[in-house]
Design an enzyme around this catalytic site. Structure first.
Site, PDB file in Angstrom:
ATOM      1  CB  SER A  94      -0.934   0.017   1.218  1.00  0.00           C
ATOM      2  OG  SER A  94      -1.815  -1.087   1.165  1.00  0.00           O
ATOM      3  CB  SER A 133      -0.501   4.737   1.870  1.00  0.00           C
ATOM      4  OG  SER A 133      -1.693   5.420   2.237  1.00  0.00           O
ATOM      5  CE1 TYR A 134      -2.857   1.918  -6.011  1.00  0.00           C
ATOM      6  CE2 TYR A 134      -4.857   1.185  -4.920  1.00  0.00           C
ATOM      7  CZ  TYR A 134      -4.132   1.388  -6.075  1.00  0.00           C
ATOM      8  OH  TYR A 134      -4.670   1.070  -7.287  1.00  0.00           O
ATOM      9  N   PRO A 135      -3.728   5.556  -2.981  1.00  0.00           N
ATOM     10  CG  PRO A 135      -3.680   6.992  -4.841  1.00  0.00           C
ATOM     11  CD  PRO A 135      -2.960   5.833  -4.212  1.00  0.00           C
TER      12      PRO A 135
END
Length: 828
Positions: free
Chosen positions: A126, A308-310
């Protein structure tokens, strides 16, 4: 030694991961397709020494589409798209040769070395941090086939349903009305309900009838304190005489008596952890950024390792998430360092319990950044994400609310005020803080205040405002329209299709076309625009991803429903057309006379509204034109094949322009021509406007294009590629430029005869005319300027760039021997 191939979704991501896993000791080289690099390094995998090769794709590798013949709008009944039309997966960007460069999963299985153990894995992470990447490598999982089937089903449903409805209504309405101002009248299973929410709010605004009401306004004071404005306990009345009666009752007393004083400590809760939908709403309402733009920035910040992963629906941190480590990264930033250090010293407050849907952790800053690193919009989004994260591990905001209840005569009033006790999380999110208010005077039950004013005030109820993007996102999430990844796309689509315009405050105001479409759907079949049916489909797709529903059964059942709806829609289109007739002009009454029809020789009208086109009302025929440019009559010249008057299309003041025959443009006269070609691509053997007469040489950039003289461009002469954007300006201020019959012996390009003005000639004294090769003749080499987008090269060396293709009459002329050298000459 075995090779382990790893594939990331973007080139920059592949480089970042390779550097982490190789500890900075990888070697890099360009891949075969030129767009993706390959990073290699030695290591160990499953207890064996291996050679790692890390590369990537560039966006989507494959896209779903109908096979060739079903993409012809004129020859295929849209109803066939629901079942008869076969689909196939095609390369999303054939120029990248991505499948050839890197064949993955199902595409590569036939050529993979046969091994007994599992050979394809998926790494889940992530954030682009050392910890996350190494942890992902230690816990590799299998690709989830059910999730892939769910995506496949959604793709096929959207393709078949969207294309069928879009093709039918586009052809039906664009053929009848000239001022729709929309290139495509599209329908989408998610796009249309999204538009429906906007029009529903518009309808409420239009149907709203203001209503008059009355309130009692009372002001009181005590001693030298400032007057207090009190709130009436009855709030409002809708009868003036009744309101006046209450005023008269209150006026019987000149004092306001305190009935009670209450003080309560209240809490304003810190926010839950940030997910995609909340980020999109805040970015629109507070930062003024569209959802589409927000996601582009967020993805860039993620790939660069800042967040982190949006794309996540989760608002709850897993127990093993390193909150303290993420917070420490922010301890040196001057904007919030004080709050961060205080939290690290006193201890983090555990984030509020949120929803964990099992995808990715909430959006979190992963490393420190400055505005200089991220740019304006990047910093603003990063600033918000970071402040939100710090707020989630901060204390709640606490304040004291004081309420004083009064009676004036027989009427009850009150006033209240707030006093801050502890700022808590609002120290880093000050816009959510308790506003500073003037303190209420000290008093207790039985005290009296002097009445300063009592009066009846007339007011009116007001309509709701147009939906903001943030409100629309909330509605879409509530009704299950789209996903966190697709919501920005659907909102962007309704704007690009000219169904909605974005007003100040990012409010979404439907256009006339958007309103009529939604009203038409309601009139024919309300389920086409209501969110209910799409929400039900999304639930079925979720069951596929969980392995609880059969992919093929869900697909077939949904297509059967929409196929029946499509046939009913086609049968009911006259009722929708009645609404169109009220709002739009018939095509015969639109536009201005421009050029003559080759069939009846009467003037055809030029309809400028998108899609621009020509219409002959006498023949009742409509002819397509190239878009995004200006159209005018071309010297009243006619096409030798059909007698239609030619028109000239121009892309801009110094851009491409070429003549075209309106009939040939939609009905190619020769086998080697495609629909949508102008005279600069026409292979007519003798027409003075054709490629055969005006083509000069092979394009210096693209493989299939030919540089064609623009005979209308003088005195600022130019030739332009009939395929790509390349424009070559030459012989400025020359009197005349003509393409000769002869060819250059060196490069096979057509020679050009130039008559120079006497005062601006590069020729020896007394000479004004010269014939030579644009690319090879030394007299011409300093008179050529190439433009392509923002690239420009002028003069010397240009002669090498012209090598290559001659005109159509030469069939397949020789290719340049050194194409790369030719390009280098232009773009050094």
């Amino acid at each position: 030694m075995r090779t382990v191939l790893m594939v990331a979704e973007k080139p920059s991501l592949a480089l970042s991961i390779a550097k982490i896993l190789s500890k900075g000791n990888c070697t890099s080289r360009k891949g075969l397709n030129g767009a993706c690099s390959v990073h290699e390094y030695p290591g160990s995998f499953q207890g064996q020494s291996v050679r790692f090769k890390m590369t990537s794709v560039c966006g989507h590798v494959m896209s779903l589409d109908f096979i060739g013949k079903y993409n012809n709008w004129d020859k295929v009944d849209p109803a066939e798209l629901f079942s008869k039309a076969p689909t196939e997966k095609k390369e999303a960007n054939p120029k990248l040769n991505m499948v050839k460069f890197l064949q993955v999963l199902d595409a590569i299985q036939p050529v993979m070395n046969r091994v007994r153990e599992q050979s394809v894995y998926r790494a889940k992470f992530s954030s682009i941090t050392d910890t996350d990447i190494w942890n992902a490598m230690d816990h590799l999982g299998e690709p989830n086939r059910n999730e892939a089937l769910s995506v496949d089903a959604r793709q096929e449903l959207d393709l078949r349903i969207g294309c069928a409805f879009t093709r039918f209504q586009t052809k039906y309405f664009q053929g009848k009305y000239g001022n729709l101002d929309s290139t495509l009248i599209s329908f989408g299973p998610c796009q249309t309900p999204t538009l429906g929410f906007c029009v529903e709010r518009h309808d409420k605004i239009q149907s709203f009838k203001p209503e008059t009401y009355w309130v009692i306004q009372a002001k009181v004071f005590k001693g030298k304190d400032s007057p207090l404005t009190l709130d009436w306990s009855r709030v409002r009345v809708f009868d003036r005489e009744v309101g006046q009666m209450f005023v008269n009752l209150a006026k019987t007393s000149r004092v306001a008596q305190v009935e009670s004083v209450s003080k309560k400590e209240k809490v304003k809760q810190r926010p839950q952890a940030l997910n995609t939908v909340e980020m999109l709403k805040v970015a629109s309402s507070s930062l003024g950024m569209s959802p589409q733009h927000t996601m582009q920035i967020a993805e860039r910040l993620y790939i660069q390792g800042y967040i982190s992963y949006p794309r996540t629906e989760t608002t709850h941190y897993p127990e093993n998430f390193d909150l303290k480590g993420a917070l420490k990264q922010q301890s040196s930033n001057p904007y919030w360092a004080e709050e961060v250090k205080a939290l690290l010293s006193t201890g983090l407050n555990h984030p509020r319990k949120g929803s964990d849907v099992g995808d990715h952790p909430p959006i979190t800053p992963m490393r420190a950044a400055s505005e200089g690193e991220l740019g304006s919009d990047g910093w603003r989004l990063y600033d918000y994400i970071t402040r939100h994260f710090i707020a989630t591990v901060s204390q709640d905001c606490k304040y004291l609310q004081t309420t004083i209840d009064f009676t004036i005569g027989s009427e009850a009033f009150s006033c209240s005020g707030k006093t801050l006790i502890s700022a808590g999380y609002t120290a880093v999110m000050p816009w959510q803080g308790i506003p500073l208010e003037e303190a209420l005077p000290a008093c207790e039950r039985g005290d009296t205040f002097t009445v300063d004013e009592i009066k009846l005030v007339e007011k009116q109820t007001s309509p709701p405002d147009y939906l903001t993007e943030a409100e629309l996102i909330t509605l879409m999430e509530k009704h299950g329209i789209g996903t966190d990844a697709s919501i920005p796309v659907h909102i962007n689509n309704v704007c690009q299709r000219n169904y909605v315009t974005v007003e100040n405050g990012r409010k979404l105001k439907p256009t006339n076309l958007g309103i009529v479409l939604v009203h038409g759907y309601y009139k024919t079949d309300a389920e086409l625009v209501l969110p209910t049916i799409r929400s039900a489909v999304e639930k079925q797709l979720s069951l596929i991803s969980l392995g609880k529903a059969n992919h093929q059964q869900v697909l077939q059942h949904t297509l059967d429903i929409f196929k029946r709806k499509f046939h009913y829609f086609v049968d009911s289109i006259p009722s929708m057309d009645e609404l169109m007739e009220v709002s739009f002009s018939p095509i015969a009454a639109s536009g201005k006379p421009l050029s003559r029809c080759g069939k009846c020789h009467r003037f055809m009208k030029y309809i400028q509204a998108k899609p621009s086109r020509l219409h002959c009302s006498h023949c009742d025929e409509t002819y397509s034109l190239p878009q995004n440019g200006a159209i005018k009559l071309y010297k009243e010249l006619r096409c030798p094949l059909d007698e239609f008057e030619l028109v000239l299309w121009t892309s801009g003041p110094r851009g491409k322009s070429y003549p075209l025959c309106p009939y040939c443009f939609s009905n190619p006269p020769f086998r080697d021509m495609k629909k949508g070609m102008g005279c600069n691509e026409c292979t007519h053997p003798s027409c003075q406007h054709s490629l055969n007469s005006l083509g000069i040489g092979q394009c210096v950039e693209c493989d299939g294009g030919v540089l064609v003289l623009d005979p209308t461009s003088g005195p600022k002469w130019r030739m332009a590629c009939n395929t790509c954007n390349v424009v070559v300006h030459f012989f400025e201020h020359a009197h005349r430029v003509q393409v000769a019959q002869e060819s250059c012996e060196a490069c096979d390009a057509s020679l050009v005869a130039v008559d120079f003005n006497k005062t601006r000639t590069p020729l020896p004294a007394g000479e004004t005319q010269h014939t030579g090769c644009v690319f090879c003749d030394p007299v011409f080499q300093d008179l050529v300027e190439l433009k392509h987008a923002t690239m420009r090269y002028r003069g010397g060396g240009a002669r090498r760039g012209g090598r290559g293709r001659g005109r159509g009459r030469r069939g397949n002329p020789k290719k340049p021997k050194d194409k790369m050298a030719a390009l280098a000459a232009y773009f050094v």
